[in-house]
Design a protein around this motif. Structure first.
Motif, mmCIF file in Angstrom:
data_model
loop_
_atom_site.group_PDB
_atom_site.id
_atom_site.type_symbol
_atom_site.label_atom_id
_atom_site.label_comp_id
_atom_site.label_asym_id
_atom_site.label_seq_id
_atom_site.Cartn_x
_atom_site.Cartn_y
_atom_site.Cartn_z
ATOM 1 N N LEU A 107 0.660 -1.332 0.109
ATOM 2 C CA LEU A 107 -0.031 -0.090 0.122
ATOM 3 C C LEU A 107 0.663 1.268 0.056
ATOM 4 N N ALA A 108 1.995 1.265 0.593
ATOM 5 C CA ALA A 108 2.721 2.453 0.786
ATOM 6 C C ALA A 108 3.561 2.632 -0.623
ATOM 7 N N GLY A 109 3.771 1.398 -1.241
ATOM 8 C CA GLY A 109 4.191 1.609 -2.633
ATOM 9 C C GLY A 109 3.562 2.284 -3.508
ATOM 10 N N LYS A 110 2.156 1.866 -3.656
ATOM 11 C CA LYS A 110 0.841 2.334 -4.373
ATOM 12 C C LYS A 110 0.939 4.046 -3.898
ATOM 13 N N GLN A 111 0.984 4.397 -2.680
ATOM 14 C CA GLN A 111 0.821 5.811 -2.470
ATOM 15 C C GLN A 111 1.865 6.596 -2.485
ATOM 16 N N GLN A 112 3.088 5.704 -3.024
ATOM 17 C CA GLN A 112 4.346 6.367 -3.068
ATOM 18 C C GLN A 112 4.937 7.111 -1.924
ATOM 19 N N VAL A 113 4.995 6.354 -0.903
ATOM 20 C CA VAL A 113 5.480 7.073 0.544
ATOM 21 C C VAL A 113 6.106 5.991 1.182
ATOM 22 N N LYS A 114 7.244 6.446 1.969
ATOM 23 C CA LYS A 114 7.808 5.525 2.898
ATOM 24 C C LYS A 114 7.166 5.410 4.176
ATOM 25 N N HIS A 115 6.538 4.198 4.628
ATOM 26 C CA HIS A 115 6.125 4.263 5.800
ATOM 27 C C HIS A 115 7.132 3.618 6.917
ATOM 28 N N GLN A 116 6.866 4.076 8.167
ATOM 29 C CA GLN A 116 7.552 3.551 9.266
ATOM 30 C C GLN A 116 6.967 2.763 10.157
ATOM 31 N N ILE A 117 7.601 1.774 10.609
ATOM 32 C CA ILE A 117 7.039 0.902 11.578
ATOM 33 C C ILE A 117 7.966 0.441 12.676
ATOM 34 N N LEU A 118 7.066 0.495 13.987
ATOM 35 C CA LEU A 118 7.607 -0.023 15.081
ATOM 36 C C LEU A 118 7.367 -1.431 15.569
ATOM 37 N N LEU A 119 8.111 -2.534 15.542
ATOM 38 C CA LEU A 119 7.690 -3.874 15.836
ATOM 39 C C LEU A 119 7.465 -3.956 17.376
ATOM 40 N N MET A 120 6.247 -4.246 17.768
ATOM 41 C CA MET A 120 5.690 -4.541 18.940
ATOM 42 C C MET A 120 6.156 -5.744 19.370
ATOM 43 N N VAL A 121 7.030 -5.988 20.268
ATOM 44 C CA VAL A 121 7.559 -7.206 21.116
ATOM 45 C C VAL A 121 6.507 -7.498 22.247
ATOM 46 N N ASP A 122 6.070 -8.865 22.246
ATOM 47 C CA ASP A 122 5.340 -9.263 23.365
ATOM 48 C C ASP A 122 6.254 -9.466 24.507
ATOM 49 N N TRP A 123 6.054 -8.719 25.680
ATOM 50 C CA TRP A 123 6.995 -8.877 26.722
ATOM 51 C C TRP A 123 6.475 -9.736 27.786
ATOM 52 N N LYS A 124 5.605 -8.955 28.504
ATOM 53 C CA LYS A 124 4.837 -9.767 29.562
ATOM 54 C C LYS A 124 3.628 -9.422 29.830
ATOM 55 N N ASP A 125 2.970 -8.696 28.530
ATOM 56 C CA ASP A 125 1.581 -7.974 28.838
ATOM 57 C C ASP A 125 0.609 -9.233 28.117
ATOM 58 N N ALA A 126 1.032 -9.803 27.106
ATOM 59 C CA ALA A 126 0.415 -10.907 26.539
ATOM 60 C C ALA A 126 -0.900 -10.502 25.781
ATOM 61 N N ARG A 127 -0.960 -9.157 25.486
ATOM 62 C CA ARG A 127 -2.139 -8.605 24.770
ATOM 63 C C ARG A 127 -1.880 -8.582 23.361
ATOM 64 N N GLU A 128 -0.626 -8.112 22.693
ATOM 65 C CA GLU A 128 -0.335 -8.219 21.424
ATOM 66 C C GLU A 128 1.202 -8.201 21.388
ATOM 67 N N GLY A 129 1.784 -8.654 20.081
ATOM 68 C CA GLY A 129 3.212 -8.815 20.020
ATOM 69 C C GLY A 129 3.640 -9.564 19.264
#
Length: 353
Positions: A107-129
Motif C-alpha cells: 500500500l505504501a508503494g501504491k501511495q508512493q510513500v515510505k511508511h515507518q513501523i515499530l515492531l511490538m514485542v510481546d514482553w509480559k503483557d500478553a495482549r499483542e506482540g
C-alpha cells in the motif's frame, strides 16, 4: 443535563510537567489521545506547549485532525480495511503480523510513500506482540521491503495483564535490544519502552536504550498507573463528569427494611462505566445503574433538590467511554491561575537550557 467538564488549562499543565520530566531523562513523551477520543481541542492545547506528534489506536480519531503540522502514530492493531488509511494518515505505526506488514509495504508503494513501523514485542503483557524469538526473522524480511522502514521496537505493560514493569524488565529489555542490534547490524532510532506505567522507573533509574514513552492515562488522570495513586505534582480532575438530579424519593431497602433517600441522575451505563466513577465534593453513595440512570443514596441529606448537579471523577474506563459518547455535552474551560503556572514552568525550562 449531564456533561463532561474539560479543563484545558489543567491538561496543559499536566502536559508541561510530564514533558519536562521526560526531557530531563532524555525520553520523548508521546501523548496518547485514544482515551479522550482524539479530541481536537485537547490536541490543540497540547500543541500550544510544543507537542506535534501524537499516538492513537483508532484511525477515526486520527482523521479528525486537519492540521498538517501534526503527525500521528497508529498504536492499535488495525483490521485489513484500515491499512490504506494507516499509510495515508500516519507516518508510523506499531505492527505485529508479518502478513499485515507485507500489505502495508504494498500500500505504501501504491501511495508512493515510505511508511515507518515499530515492531511490538510481546514482553509480559500478553495482549499483542511478536514473540521474542521471531523478531530477527521479521527484521530480515522487512529490510528487504522497499516502502517500509523499521524505526525501532516497542514494548507494552499493564494493558491486558496487571503485571507492573520492574527494574529487571528494564534491564532485560536493554539486553534484548542490544542483542537484536548486534545480530541485525541495525541501530534503532526509537525504543518505545511502554506507557504511563513506566514513569516510575524513569523517575529514579536510567532507562538505557528506551527513549520514548507513550503516555495517556497519567496525562489526563494525573495518577501513577501501577498503583492508581494520585501524583502530587499533577491534576487528577482535568476531566470530570457532571450529572443532574432528576428525581428524589424516599425508598426502602427490601433486604434490610431500612429506609433511605434516593436520587436519580441523568446518566446511565450507556453513558459511562458506572463502576469507575466516584462522587467528588459530595457525601453520597452510588447504589447502581440502569442504561439511562444512576441511583444514589443521599445518606439522608435533605438539602438536595431537583436540578442540583453531582460531580464525579472518572477512572480510565469511565473517561474513555464517556468521551466517545456523542450525547454527552463537552464543556471546555480554562483557569487563569493554572495558565500562569504553565507559563512559570515554561520559563523555568527555558532558563535551564
Amino acid at each position: 443535563m449531564a456533561q463532561l467538564q474539560i479543563n484545558l488549562s489543567k491538561i496543559k499543565y499536566n502536559g508541561h510537567v510530564l514533558n519536562a520530566l521526560c526531557s530531563q531523562n532524555n525520553i520523548c513523551f508521546t501523548p496518547v489521545t485514544k482515551c479522550v477520543a482524539g479530541d481536537s481541542k485537547i490536541i490543540e492545547v497540547l500543541k500550544d506547549i510544543g507537542m506535534t506528534h501524537f499516538a492513537d489506536a483508532r484511525i477515526d480519531n486520527i482523521t479528525k485532525s486537519k492540521d498538517t503540522n501534526l503527525s500521528f502514530a497508529m498504536i492499535g492493531t488495525t483490521n485489513q480495511y484500515e491499512l490504506e488509511d494507516v499509510v495515508r494518515y500516519t507516518n508510523i505505526s506499531i505492527q505485529t503480523e508479518i502478513e499485515t506488514i507485507r500489505q502495508l509495504n504494498n500500500l505504501a508503494g501504491k501511495q508512493q510513500v515510505k511508511h515507518q513501523i515499530l515492531l511490538m514485542v510481546d514482553w509480559k503483557d500478553a495482549r499483542e506482540g511478536i514473540l521474542t524469538y521471531d523478531v530477527i526473522d521479521y527484521i530480515k524480511e522487512i529490510i528487504q521491503m522497499h516502502h517500509l522502514n523499521i524505526a525501532g521496537l516497542a514494548f507494552n505493560f499493564m494493558c491486558f495483564q496487571s503485571n507492573a514493569p520492574t527494574d529487571e524488565d528494564v534491564k532485560m529489555i536493554n539486553q534484548f535490544v542490544k542483542s537484536i542490534e548486534e545480530v541485525t547490524n541495525i541501530r534503532f532510532k526509537i525504543i518505545s519502552g511502554g506507557n504511563s506505567s513506566l514513569l516510575t522507573q524513569m523517575a529514579y533509574s536510567d532507562l538505557g536504550k528506551i527513549n520514548e514513552l507513550r503516555i495517556g492515562e497519567t496525562l489526563f488522570r494525573g495518577i501513577e498507573t501501577t498503583t492508581n495513586h494520585p501524583i502530587a505534582m499533577l491534576y487528577q480532575d482535568t476531566i470530570i463528569l457532571e450529572a443532574e438530579i432528576v428525581e428524589i424519593k424516599p425508598r426502602m431497602n427490601y433486604d434490610t427494611g431500612k429506609q433511605y433517600l434516593q436520587a436519580i441522575i441523568d446518566i446511565g451505563s450507556l453513558d459511562t462505566h458506572v463502576e469507575a466513577i466516584t462522587p467528588i465534593h459530595h457525601q453520597v453513595k452510588i447504589l447502581g445503574a440502569t442504561s439511562d440512570h444512576v441511583m444514589i443514596d443521599l445518606l439522608n441529606q435533605d438539602f438536595y433538590q431537583l436540578g442540583d448537579k453531582i460531580q464525579f471523577s472518572l477512572g480510565y474506563k469511565a473517561l474513555a467511554q464517556s468521551m466517545y459518547m456523542p450525547n454527552l455535552t463537552k464543556a471546555y474551560t480554562r483557569d487563569e491561575g493554572v495558565e500562569q503556572a504553565c507559563t512559570n514552568i515554561k520559563n523555568q525550562v527555558f532558563n535551564s537550557l
